[in-house]
Each structure stands twice: as C-alpha cells, then as structure tokens.
Design a protein around this motif. Structure first.
Motif, PDB file in Angstrom:
ATOM      1  N   GLN A 112       0.830  -1.218   0.000  1.00 50.58           N
ATOM      2  CA  GLN A 112       0.000   0.000   0.000  1.00 50.58           C
ATOM      3  C   GLN A 112       0.854   1.254   0.000  1.00 50.58           C
ATOM      4  OE1 GLN A 112      -0.156  -2.398   2.378  1.00 50.58           O
ATOM      5  NE2 GLN A 112      -2.233  -2.691   3.128  1.00 50.58           N
ATOM      6  N   VAL A 113       2.071   1.133   0.582  1.00 47.18           N
ATOM      7  CA  VAL A 113       2.952   2.286   0.665  1.00 47.18           C
ATOM      8  C   VAL A 113       3.903   2.316  -0.528  1.00 47.18           C
ATOM      9  CG1 VAL A 113       4.785   3.327   2.050  1.00 47.18           C
ATOM     10  CG2 VAL A 113       2.744   2.414   3.162  1.00 47.18           C
TER      11      VAL A 113
ATOM     12  N   TYR B 253       8.519  14.787   1.806  1.00 44.58           N
ATOM     13  CA  TYR B 253       8.154  14.457   3.178  1.00 44.58           C
ATOM     14  C   TYR B 253       7.369  13.132   3.224  1.00 44.58           C
ATOM     15  CZ  TYR B 253       6.263  15.118   7.888  1.00 44.58           C
ATOM     16  OH  TYR B 253       5.921  14.959   9.189  1.00 44.58           O
ATOM     17  N   GLY B 254       6.452  12.971   2.257  1.00 47.37           N
ATOM     18  CA  GLY B 254       5.697  11.720   2.181  1.00 47.37           C
ATOM     19  C   GLY B 254       6.617  10.524   1.977  1.00 47.37           C
ATOM     20  N   ALA B 255       7.659  10.731   1.149  1.00 50.27           N
ATOM     21  CA  ALA B 255       8.614   9.641   0.907  1.00 50.27           C
ATOM     22  C   ALA B 255       9.350   9.279   2.195  1.00 50.27           C
ATOM     23  CB  ALA B 255       9.603  10.047  -0.181  1.00 50.27           C
ATOM     24  N   ALA B 256       9.680  10.303   2.998  1.00 48.64           N
ATOM     25  CA  ALA B 256      10.358  10.031   4.270  1.00 48.64           C
ATOM     26  C   ALA B 256       9.469   9.180   5.176  1.00 48.64           C
ATOM     27  CB  ALA B 256      10.732  11.342   4.961  1.00 48.64           C
ATOM     28  N   GLN B 257       8.147   9.468   5.179  1.00 46.90           N
ATOM     29  CA  GLN B 257       7.220   8.658   5.982  1.00 46.90           C
ATOM     30  C   GLN B 257       7.183   7.226   5.467  1.00 46.90           C
ATOM     31  OE1 GLN B 257       3.466  10.704   5.734  1.00 46.90           O
ATOM     32  NE2 GLN B 257       4.085  12.288   7.172  1.00 46.90           N
ATOM     33  N   ALA B 258       7.116   7.077   4.144  1.00 45.91           N
ATOM     34  CA  ALA B 258       7.031   5.732   3.567  1.00 45.91           C
ATOM     35  C   ALA B 258       8.281   4.915   3.896  1.00 45.91           C
ATOM     36  CB  ALA B 258       6.844   5.822   2.052  1.00 45.91           C
ATOM     37  N   ILE B 259       9.449   5.548   3.742  1.00 48.42           N
ATOM     38  CA  ILE B 259      10.704   4.838   4.037  1.00 48.42           C
ATOM     39  C   ILE B 259      10.757   4.452   5.516  1.00 48.42           C
ATOM     40  CG2 ILE B 259      13.215   5.142   4.201  1.00 48.42           C
ATOM     41  CD1 ILE B 259      12.315   4.634   1.380  1.00 48.42           C
ATOM     42  N   THR B 260      10.300   5.369   6.377  1.00 44.45           N
ATOM     43  CA  THR B 260      10.302   5.059   7.812  1.00 44.45           C
ATOM     44  C   THR B 260       9.467   3.818   8.102  1.00 44.45           C
ATOM     45  OG1 THR B 260      10.527   7.414   8.297  1.00 44.45           O
ATOM     46  CG2 THR B 260       9.833   5.986  10.108  1.00 44.45           C
ATOM     47  N   LEU B 261       8.256   3.763   7.527  1.00 44.72           N
ATOM     48  CA  LEU B 261       7.390   2.604   7.787  1.00 44.72           C
ATOM     49  C   LEU B 261       8.040   1.316   7.285  1.00 44.72           C
ATOM     50  CD1 LEU B 261       4.705   1.482   8.824  1.00 44.72           C
ATOM     51  CD2 LEU B 261       3.747   1.852   6.552  1.00 44.72           C
ATOM     52  N   MET B 262       8.643   1.374   6.085  1.00 41.47           N
ATOM     53  CA  MET B 262       9.270   0.168   5.543  1.00 41.47           C
ATOM     54  C   MET B 262      10.410  -0.306   6.436  1.00 41.47           C
ATOM     55  SD  MET B 262       9.404   0.703   1.444  1.00 41.47           S
ATOM     56  CE  MET B 262       8.067   1.486   0.567  1.00 41.47           C
ATOM     57  N   VAL B 263      11.222   0.653   6.899  1.00 43.01           N
ATOM     58  CA  VAL B 263      12.365   0.278   7.749  1.00 43.01           C
ATOM     59  C   VAL B 263      11.864  -0.327   9.060  1.00 43.01           C
ATOM     60  CG1 VAL B 263      14.287   1.208   9.094  1.00 43.01           C
ATOM     61  CG2 VAL B 263      13.976   1.915   6.723  1.00 43.01           C
ATOM     62  N   VAL B 264      10.824   0.294   9.639  1.00 43.95           N
ATOM     63  CA  VAL B 264      10.296  -0.215  10.907  1.00 43.95           C
ATOM     64  C   VAL B 264       9.781  -1.643  10.730  1.00 43.95           C
ATOM     65  CG1 VAL B 264       8.388   0.029  12.546  1.00 43.95           C
ATOM     66  CG2 VAL B 264       9.736   2.030  11.907  1.00 43.95           C
TER      67      VAL B 264
END
Lengths: 270, 285
Positions: A112-113, B253-264
């Motif tokens: 989704q992301v 900024y949205g990309a930074a959020q997406a990368i953060t979620l993937m890393v987590v």
C-alpha cells in the motif's frame, strides 16, 4: 464448556455474514426497523438485480475484468517466477542465495505504501493508468510468495532428474520446461489459490494505478465507488457487498481444503 | 547463458517495480520535491526531523502501535486457543475452521464496509439499541471507541488464519510425546506447558511475524470503517501516508514517511525472527 466456547466463536463469526445476506433482500425500512429480522412476505431480489444494472459500476463487467486480471497475473507470475526459482534452487553460489534474499525481502514491503513511488516509475515508463502497468506491478507483488514456494518445492525434487536430462543432451531451459515444470503442479496450485484471492480482494492498487479516470473497475473498486456515494442507503450497501463476495464465497466453499492447505504451505515452507 | 534467460524476467520485474521505487523514495526523502519541479533540492535529514515533530505522525504512530500490539497478541492468543479446541477429528471442527477463516477470502475493504454498516451511527446495532429505547454506542464516532472498533474488526478478520496455521503446527507434535507425558502422570496444563508449547515454537514465530507485518500496514479496514475519523483520530501510519500523498504536494516528506514505515516493518520482522530463533533452537536441541 468447550462447546459453549465453540458456539460463541461461531456466533461472532457468522452474525456479520448473516446480516450481509439477509439485508441484501430487504427494504431500507425493514433494515433499519429490524436489522436482524427476516420479513418473509416482503423480501425482494430487486435490490440485488439493481447492482447488476447500475450503468456506472456494472458489476457484471467488474467480475469479468477482475477474473481476467486474476488469470493474467497468475500466468505472468508463473511464467517469470518458476524459471527463476529453478535456477536459484539448483544454484549453489552466493549470488543465488543473495538473489533469493532479495525476492523474499518483498514479503515485508507494505504494498500500500510502495505503490506511491511505483507511480513515478510507471509514469516514467508511460504505463501509469494502463492495464499493462497495473498487471506488471500486481504480478511483481506475487513474486516473493511464488519464489518462496517454488524454490522450496524444487529443492525437494531429486537432482538426478536434471542429471538424466543433461546426459540426454538437454540444456537448462529444456530441462526446466520438460522435466521440472510438469512436476511443480502442487506448488503451482498453492500459488494460484493465494494469488487469485490476492488479486480479487486487492483494492489499493487498482484504485490508485487504474484510477477512476480509466473507467476500468474491479469488483472492489466498483463497490467502493458505488457505496461511497450512497453509504447511508442500505439497499445499495448490503446488495453490493453481497454481490462482491458471492463469487469468492462459492470459490471458498468449493476449494476450502485447498485454500487452507495452500495458505499453510505458503506460510511454512522453506 | 541459458541460466540468464531463465533468471532475467523475474529479476527485471523486482528491480523495476520494487527496488527502483524504494531507491527513488529513499532519494526523494532527502529532498523538497513537490511532484512537479524537475530539480528537487536536497534538504538533508530535514524531512526526518520534521517527522519527529509532526503531531499527526506521532498520533498515527500511537494508533498503529496500539492496533499492532493488541491485535498481534489477541490474534495469537485467540488463534492458538481455538486451534487447541478444534484440534481433533470431527465434522464440526472442520466446519468451524471454515467459519473462522472465511473473512480471509472476503478481503479487508469489503469487511470494513460490512462492519461500518453494523457499527456505524446509522448501523444495525444502533437500530437494535434504538428500538429497545437505548441511545446508540459511539463505536466509530468516539476516538477511543473507534480505535477499539478497528482492533476488534482487524482481529475478527485475521485470527482465522492464525487458527489454521496453529492447527498445522499442532499436527507436527508427535502423539507419542503426549502419550509419554500422560504415562508420566502429567496433567493437561503440564502437558501443554512442557510438550505442546515448546514443540510449537516455529509456529509461534511464523504467526507472530505474519500478524505483526500485516497489522503495521493496516489501511483498507480503516478506510472503509472510519476513513481515519473522527477528525483523523484513527489514522494509522499507512493510512496517513496514502492520504497525505494525494492531498498535499510535500512528496519528499511523504517519501520520508514511507521509508520510515518500511524500515520499521523490516527491522521488527527480522528482529522478532532472530529473537524467536532461540526458542526454536531449544526444540531441536
């Protein structure tokens, strides 16, 4: 005690399904007056048939589109992942293991992301908003599970098969096509079941990649479009939801054993 | 040469539609890209620093944490509990297994809509309560209730998969071990504690990781059930990322959020697997 617990679980699981089925045949007044009741003399099939004739979101067309997508994704997924899985399963070098690791990384990537940066790639390739672009991305999402299943399965096939084919003068491509692929049927069946459910229930990717602009709706996106407009009209909500799940529920009842064993294999092989 | 022919298509696809987008998002996360300008400017770690200060992100992280922790524990406890109940022959057990499992084939978006028709302000439960003279319960309209509703619906829709996987795990426990424990005079709880539970260690790992990874990215159920509301109070991290990406033009900024979620997600999945390895090694030892 045990049976009380079992009955309680069954009740919790089945009540939403019961409401879904019963209310698809009732008028708005009957639904809001008594959601759980069955007014036998006033049940009507007209709300269900209305979902089929809605000119904007024809569910018949959506069934067809989604079924074709599922077939295309399964064929494409098998065509690219089975040969690669064969090389990786038979390979002994570090790079083979590294490549497998790369594919398996996909199991942890939230699709989704991921879809947001995929939009840029598709735009760059001129494939954004196209069926080709959607199918390529949707197929890529199936590769981690396919590779996981196929590599594990091919490893259980004796290497003597490859040796025998080689002695007969067959190269890797012929060996894969003539010897290995025909033996992979159980693993392929598992993958097909999982991917078919995956494509049928997928909402985010068709919604974002195909978008409302393409006028090409899958079952989930057409239900979303239909319900989004009339979310308080339950004579639209319940029939649309029932029509959306009816094919998968039939599929499930017929293939329940295969689905369950497929899912188990998908989560534990390797 | 012919090996390359067999490997290339799959490798190209994963490179184009998984690795390249991730690399692109990672690059964009260090820029101020607005989605239009051809030359995004580098902003260093600014986007990540902003992430830590952003109260919307903080709130979404808390909601995601609650859903993930409570959901993972409940799915696994309920899943294992029911698997123990259903472990054994009998037609009824087979039927019940199908009954807990069917939400899996319905899919999250339809499940979300169905439950919103049940729990919503105008939904089935509200009408039943209303007809009985009670005021409706704020399942989806009160922030705290709404998070609870999301957890409940997520568990309802997912724990059937855990039941099935734990049932498969229970099949791998040799009956001879249970027999031996009984002969030695072990009670039911003792048998579970010292025989079944350790033998199930690999199953527990698979189930924990699977649910954890699934719940950290909960999106569709939130969309259909609450649409993030009331007032964004039920935004999960994945929901926030998707809705922000299309509403604003702060794509860096949205990309930074997406990368953060993937890393987590990757870190937790790998960390949990490594942690569980010790419990699994105890079985084979």
């Amino acid at each position: 005690m045990k049976n009380v617990l079992k009955a309680l679980v069954a009740l919790i699981m089945l009540v939403p399904g019961y409401l879904l089925v019963v209310n698809a045949f009732k008028s708005q007044d009957d639904i809001t007056g008594n959601p759980f009741g069955i007014p036998f003399d006033r049940l009507s099939i007209s709300y269900l048939t209305a979902t089929l004739s809605d000119p904007n979101y024809s569910l018949v067309r959506a069934y067809l589109v989604t079924a074709l997508f599922a077939i295309a994704v399964n064929v494409l997924s098998l065509a690219v992942s089975a040969p690669a899985a064969y090389v990786i399963a038979r390979g002994t070098r570090v790079r083979h293991r590294a490549l497998l690791g790369l594919f398996l990384l996909g199991l942890f990537i939230p699709s989704q992301v991921l879809v947001i940066p995929v939009i840029y790639v598709l735009k760059f390739l001129g494939l954004m908003g196209t069926v080709t672009g959607f199918l390529l991305y949707e197929t890529t999402l199936t590769l981690p599970v396919s590779m996981f299943l196929y590599v594990a399965y091919i490893k259980t096939l004796p290497r003597e098969l490859d040796e025998a084919a080689r002695v007969d003068g067959a190269g890797p491509i012929v060996t894969f096509w003539r010897v290995i692929l025909p033996l992979m049927r159980p693993a392929v069946a598992t993958a097909v079941v999982l991917h078919t459910i995956g494509v049928w229930t997928d909402f985010v990717n068709p919604q974002i990649i195909l978008g409302p602009g393409s006028a090409l709706y899958t079952v989930t996106t057409s239900v979303y479009a239909a319900i989004g407009r009339y979310s308080t009209d339950f004579t639209v909500v319940y029939p649309n939801l029932l029509m959306a799940v009816a094919p998968v529920l039939i599929f499930f009842v017929l293939l329940q054993r295969n689905i369950v064993s497929g899912l188990t294999a998908g989560a534990t092989k390797g | 040469m012919s090996h390359a022919v067999l490997l290339t298509p799959a490798t190209v696809m994963i490179a184009l539609f998984m690795l390249a987008p991730i690399a692109l998002a990672a690059y964009l996360s260090f820029t101020d890209w607005d989605g239009l300008s051809p030359n995004p400017q580098s902003v260093g770690w600014d986007n990540y620093a902003q992430l830590l200060r952003d109260s919307d992100v903080g709130h979404a992280a808390v909601v995601t944490l609650i859903v993930t922790v409570v959901g993972t524990l409940t799915c696994n406890i309920a899943g294992l509990g029911l698997a123990l109940l259903l472990n054994g022959p009998g037609r009824l057990n087979g039927v019940l297994r199908a009954v807990v499992f069917y939400p899996y084939v319905i899919g999250p978006i339809i499940i979300g809509f169905l439950w919103s028709a049940i729990l919503g302000a105008n939904g089935a439960i509200a009408h039943v309560l209303g007809n009985a003279g009670h005021s409706p319960l704020p399942f989806l309209s009160d922030p705290t209730w709404a998070v609870g509703s999301i957890v409940a619906v997520v568990v309802w829709s997912q724990f059937g998969v855990n039941v099935v996987l734990y049932l498969a795990g229970l099949q791998t426990v040799p009956p001879a071990l249970h027999e031996a424990a009984r002969v030695d005079g072990a009670g039911r709880w003792q048998t579970f504690r010292s025989v079944t539970w350790p033998m199930l260690a690999p199953s527990v790992t698979v189930n924990l990781v699977l649910v954890l990874v699934g719940l950290l990215r909960v999106y569709e159920i939130v969309l259909a059930l609450t649409n993030g509301g009331p007032a964004g109070r039920t935004n999960t991290f994945a929901f926030l990322i998707l809705s922000e990406s299309f509403r604003t033009n702060h794509l860096g900024y949205g990309a930074a959020q997406a990368i953060t979620l993937m890393v987590v997600i990757a870190a937790l999945a790998l960390g949990l697997t490594a942690l569980r390895r010790r419990a699994e090694d105890a079985v084979s030892a």
